[in-house]
Design an enzyme around this catalytic site. Structure first.
Site, PDB file in Angstrom:
ATOM      1  N   HIS A  44      12.213  50.307   5.063  1.00 61.44           N
ATOM      2  CA  HIS A  44      13.358  49.712   4.382  1.00 61.44           C
ATOM      3  C   HIS A  44      13.703  50.533   3.150  1.00 61.44           C
ATOM      4  O   HIS A  44      13.028  50.458   2.126  1.00 61.44           O
ATOM      5  CB  HIS A  44      13.071  48.266   3.967  1.00 61.44           C
ATOM      6  CG  HIS A  44      14.287  47.531   3.498  1.00 61.44           C
ATOM      7  ND1 HIS A  44      14.971  46.646   4.292  1.00 61.44           N
ATOM      8  CD2 HIS A  44      14.963  47.573   2.325  1.00 61.44           C
ATOM      9  CE1 HIS A  44      16.008  46.159   3.626  1.00 61.44           C
ATOM     10  NE2 HIS A  44      16.018  46.715   2.417  1.00 61.44           N
ATOM     11  N   ARG A  85      22.367  44.382  10.053  1.00 63.27           N
ATOM     12  CA  ARG A  85      21.872  43.581   8.938  1.00 63.27           C
ATOM     13  C   ARG A  85      22.914  42.591   8.455  1.00 63.27           C
ATOM     14  O   ARG A  85      24.104  42.908   8.344  1.00 63.27           O
ATOM     15  CB  ARG A  85      21.491  44.498   7.768  1.00 63.27           C
ATOM     16  CG  ARG A  85      20.743  43.772   6.656  1.00 63.27           C
ATOM     17  CD  ARG A  85      20.565  44.680   5.464  1.00 63.27           C
ATOM     18  NE  ARG A  85      19.534  44.178   4.546  1.00 63.27           N
ATOM     19  CZ  ARG A  85      19.547  44.378   3.225  1.00 63.27           C
ATOM     20  NH1 ARG A  85      20.530  45.054   2.672  1.00 63.27           N
ATOM     21  NH2 ARG A  85      18.583  43.905   2.466  1.00 63.27           N
ATOM     22  N   HIS A 124      12.434  41.316   3.057  1.00 64.16           N
ATOM     23  CA  HIS A 124      11.871  40.985   1.750  1.00 64.16           C
ATOM     24  C   HIS A 124      11.027  39.708   1.757  1.00 64.16           C
ATOM     25  O   HIS A 124      11.175  38.838   0.893  1.00 64.16           O
ATOM     26  CB  HIS A 124      12.987  40.886   0.714  1.00 64.16           C
ATOM     27  CG  HIS A 124      13.760  42.172   0.558  1.00 64.16           C
ATOM     28  ND1 HIS A 124      13.152  43.387   0.381  1.00 64.16           N
ATOM     29  CD2 HIS A 124      15.098  42.432   0.583  1.00 64.16           C
ATOM     30  CE1 HIS A 124      14.072  44.336   0.282  1.00 64.16           C
ATOM     31  NE2 HIS A 124      15.255  43.783   0.416  1.00 64.16           N
ATOM     32  N   ASP A 173      12.200  49.763  -0.331  1.00 57.87           N
ATOM     33  CA  ASP A 173      13.487  49.332  -0.890  1.00 57.87           C
ATOM     34  C   ASP A 173      14.063  50.370  -1.849  1.00 57.87           C
ATOM     35  O   ASP A 173      14.900  50.050  -2.687  1.00 57.87           O
ATOM     36  CB  ASP A 173      13.381  47.970  -1.580  1.00 57.87           C
ATOM     37  CG  ASP A 173      14.746  47.311  -1.783  1.00 57.87           C
ATOM     38  OD1 ASP A 173      15.654  47.564  -0.976  1.00 57.87           O
ATOM     39  OD2 ASP A 173      14.910  46.555  -2.761  1.00 57.87           O
TER      40      ASP A 173
END
Length: 284
Positions: A22, A113, A170, A238
């Site tokens: 990610h 997404r 997350h 991230d």
């Protein structure tokens, strides 16, 4: 503000073929829509390769940034630059054509997404989920959800009836004060038990009220996922942390994984075998 990448390497040594599942690419060659949130200034593929050298990961999943809405060219270009060890997650509307879906698949896209936590900046809506799920199911893609835990509870029936695999961003964005006691944890666990759902161990700073260096409330959530379903977890940096004005230490974030998954076998599964299964990376 953005700050230069720290030179400190993590203490945790990444296994061979470890994946960062990610991250985002921001490239000034690709224009952003009007009123987009300001993008990180150090978010190019060249910048990211510096992070790969530091943390030892070699595989990567590029997630389409919200700043570019449904224009996925920045992500497709990044996949070309990063090569065979890269996969991508797109953002689409139901107006996408079958020909465009085939082109995205050939370009390395493996899912779409839905980031729905901030209605004011969201570029997709919950009503688009099912129509798009029907379209992408034949490709073997999955749907990735970045939503607050409360929305997972509210839309549990929708999640249960989707024809595609599901990836939860997350760690489920559970309220830190509730942590794994949040009802969304049990809903996600039920989806995992059906063999069709994965969770990303990412975004410690999105799951905390306490913060660094230990992120103890986020760590509690991560450890609960590792105890529950290590075979259904992947890890993500991230990077370059678009939600954060004060950028976190990437070495610290990678080292958190040693606390989240102390068992080396489980940790290596999260970094290597699970990404192979989810994204189709070639097995060693």
């Amino acid at each position: 503000m953005n700050r230069p990448l720290s030179g400190r390497a993590p203490k945790l040594k990444a296994p061979l073929s470890a994946a960062d599942c990610h991250m985002h690419i921001y490239d000034p060659r690709f224009p952003e829509p009007p009123n987009a949130r300001p993008s990180p200034s150090n978010g190019t593929v060249s910048d990211y390769r510096l992070l790969q050298k530091r943390n030892g990961t070699t595989r990567v999943v590029v997630v389409q940034p919200r700043a570019y809405a449904t224009d996925n060219q920045v992500t497709l270009d990044a996949l070309v630059q990063l090569g065979a060890n890269a996969r991508g997650i797109a953002v689409l509307h139901p107006t996408v054509t079958d020909a465009e879906l085939k082109q995205l698949d050939a370009g390395g896209i493996r899912g779409i997404r839905f980031s729905l936590g901030e209605a004011a900046t969201a570029v997709v809506t919950i009503d688009m989920v099912e129509p798009l799920a029907q379209r992408i199911a034949p490709l073997g893609w999955h749907i990735q959800f970045h939503v607050p835990g409360d929305l997972i509870v509210e839309r549990a029936d929708l999640l249960r009836r989707l024809p595609t695999p599901i990836v939860i961003d997350h760690m489920g964005r559970l309220a830190p004060e509730a942590g794994p006691d949040h009802p969304a944890f049990g809903i996600i666990r039920g989806l995992i038990d059906k063999g069709r759902t994965w969770v990303k161990l990412a975004g410690a700073y999105l799951n905390t009220r306490i913060g660094p260096p230990a992120y103890p409330d986020a760590t509690k959530i991560a450890q609960a996922w590792v105890r529950t379903a290590p075979e259904r977890l992947v890890w993500g940096s991230d990077w370059p942390h678009p939600s954060e004005k004060n950028k976190p230490d990437d070495a610290l974030l990678f080292d958190l994984l040693a606390d989240w998954a102390p068992d080396e076998t489980a940790r290596n599964r999260i970094l290597v075998a699970n990404p192979e299964a989810l994204y189709g990376f070639a097995a060693n």
